[in-house]
Design an enzyme around this catalytic site. Structure first.
Site, PDB file in Angstrom:
ATOM      1  N   ASP A  46       0.796  -1.233   0.078  1.00  0.00           N
ATOM      2  CA  ASP A  46       0.032   0.132  -0.213  1.00  0.00           C
ATOM      3  C   ASP A  46       0.895   1.269  -0.076  1.00  0.00           C
ATOM      4  OD1 ASP A  46      -2.387  -1.546   0.145  1.00  0.00           O
ATOM      5  OD2 ASP A  46      -2.354  -1.444   2.380  1.00  0.00           O
ATOM      6  N   TYR A  74       7.119  -8.306   8.433  1.00  0.00           N
ATOM      7  CA  TYR A  74       6.706  -6.946   8.482  1.00  0.00           C
ATOM      8  C   TYR A  74       7.098  -6.579  10.011  1.00  0.00           C
ATOM      9  CZ  TYR A  74       3.783  -7.560   4.325  1.00  0.00           C
ATOM     10  OH  TYR A  74       3.433  -7.771   3.320  1.00  0.00           O
ATOM     11  N   ASP A  88      -5.785   1.964   9.240  1.00  0.00           N
ATOM     12  CA  ASP A  88      -4.225   2.605   9.247  1.00  0.00           C
ATOM     13  C   ASP A  88      -4.427   3.970   9.492  1.00  0.00           C
ATOM     14  OD1 ASP A  88      -4.750   4.049   7.027  1.00  0.00           O
ATOM     15  OD2 ASP A  88      -3.962   2.388   5.535  1.00  0.00           O
ATOM     16  N   ARG A 180      -2.757  -5.013   8.464  1.00  0.00           N
ATOM     17  CA  ARG A 180      -3.852  -4.075   9.016  1.00  0.00           C
ATOM     18  C   ARG A 180      -4.969  -4.585   9.588  1.00  0.00           C
ATOM     19  NH1 ARG A 180      -6.268  -0.582   4.527  1.00  0.00           N
ATOM     20  NH2 ARG A 180      -5.393  -2.136   3.076  1.00  0.00           N
TER      21      ARG A 180
END
Length: 302
Positions: A46, A74, A88, A180
């Site tokens: 993203d 991540y 987010d 997310r």
């Protein structure tokens, strides 16, 4: 993507994608800067996210599925006590909670998220619903019913607690995992709300931050050093695959898309698996090894 103009460039460029730029934009910029005919990316990030974005050039694009389907890692920061419509920091605040979880509470729930878990991806995602991107439908104010999916979390750990009711985590996960959503669900399990303040990919398939190049540096590198000094060879995406050395005759057959006999090769323990076939030091093809036949799956014109 194929383009008439440009040079035949083969290899990988591991971009450290900055925030506020899309993955496709990175593809377009790097293709322009390297004057390449063809490139593509593995594992969309993203615009909000940063980190490892592998860009394949030329024949390396044939290996994109091997990277995209690989494990991802991540690091992410959760902001406790608030929820946004995008899960987010780019979204609008849609809820607040006074509860801020303690370290002990966080550590107690993490094991519940390890293994195969179910996720409902965020409405603001690139998943297509009836042919249209979910985020486009969400922005129009439409109710988006996202299909549940199963993903796998291999590791999840709390790295540190931060100021302003935030905490940093590391996750190792399968393709298709929405971090997310993981942050949202983790907060929910802790009886509060939360959204991702930051998201950084540290590994995609075999590629990690040790191979990264900052996007803003690439344009200058192209004009100052030879491409081969910062482009990684095709094989770097295939570290976990078996290798077989084939004869020149069989190499030529594989290049033509023809299968070859496995009799001359010690491949009994590889039956049912894929391998990288080389002639001398040249990657010829990714092959599928069966009891009576070695068949090309991807053939490379190098």
């Amino acid at each position: 993507m194929k383009h008439k103009k440009g040079e035949n460039i083969n290899g990988w460029l591991i971009v450290d994608k900055p925030r506020d730029i899309g993955s496709t934009q990175v593809v377009n910029l790097t293709r322009k800067w390297l004057n390449a005919k063809k490139n593509g990316h593995a594992g969309t990030l993203d615009p909000f996210a940063t980190g490892v974005l592998p860009i394949a050039f030329g024949e390396a694009t044939k290996l994109l599925p091997y990277v995209t389907d690989g494990k991802k890692e991540y690091e992410f920061i959760i902001q406790w006590g608030k929820a946004t419509n995008t899960d987010d920091s780019e979204g609008e605040i849609i809820g607040e909670s006074q509860k801020i979880p303690t370290r002990e509470e966080i550590l107690s729930v993490l094991p519940q998220f390890i293994g195969k878990i179910k996720q409902i991806p965020p409405a603001y995602s690139a998943i297509k619903i009836n042919g249209e991107r979910a985020y486009n439908l969400a922005r129009k104010g439409e109710d988006v019913a996202m299909p549940e999916r199963e993903v796998e979390i291999y590791a999840l750990e709390l790295l540190e607690e931060l100021e302003n009711h935030q905490a940093r985590f590391r996750v190792e996960c399968s393709k298709g995992t929405y971090v997310r959503t993981l942050g949202h669900d983790l907060a929910q399990k802790l009886g509060t709300l939360g959204y991702l303040q930051e998201l950084r990919r540290t590994k995609c398939g075999n590629f990690g931050l040790e191979s990264k190049i900052l996007l803003e540096n690439i344009k200058n590198l192209v004009h100052s050093i030879p491409l081969k000094e910062f482009l990684l060879p095709l094989e770097t995406s295939l570290r976990d695959i078996a290798v077989i050395a084939v004869s020149e005759v069989d190499a030529n057959k594989l290049k033509l898309g023809q299968g070859v006999s496995p009799k001359a090769y010690q491949v009994q323990n590889l039956i049912g698996h894929e391998a990288a076939a080389y002639f001398e030091d040249n990657l010829i093809a990714i092959v599928r090894i069966e009891e009576k036949r070695i068949s090309p799956v991807r053939v490379f014109n190098l």
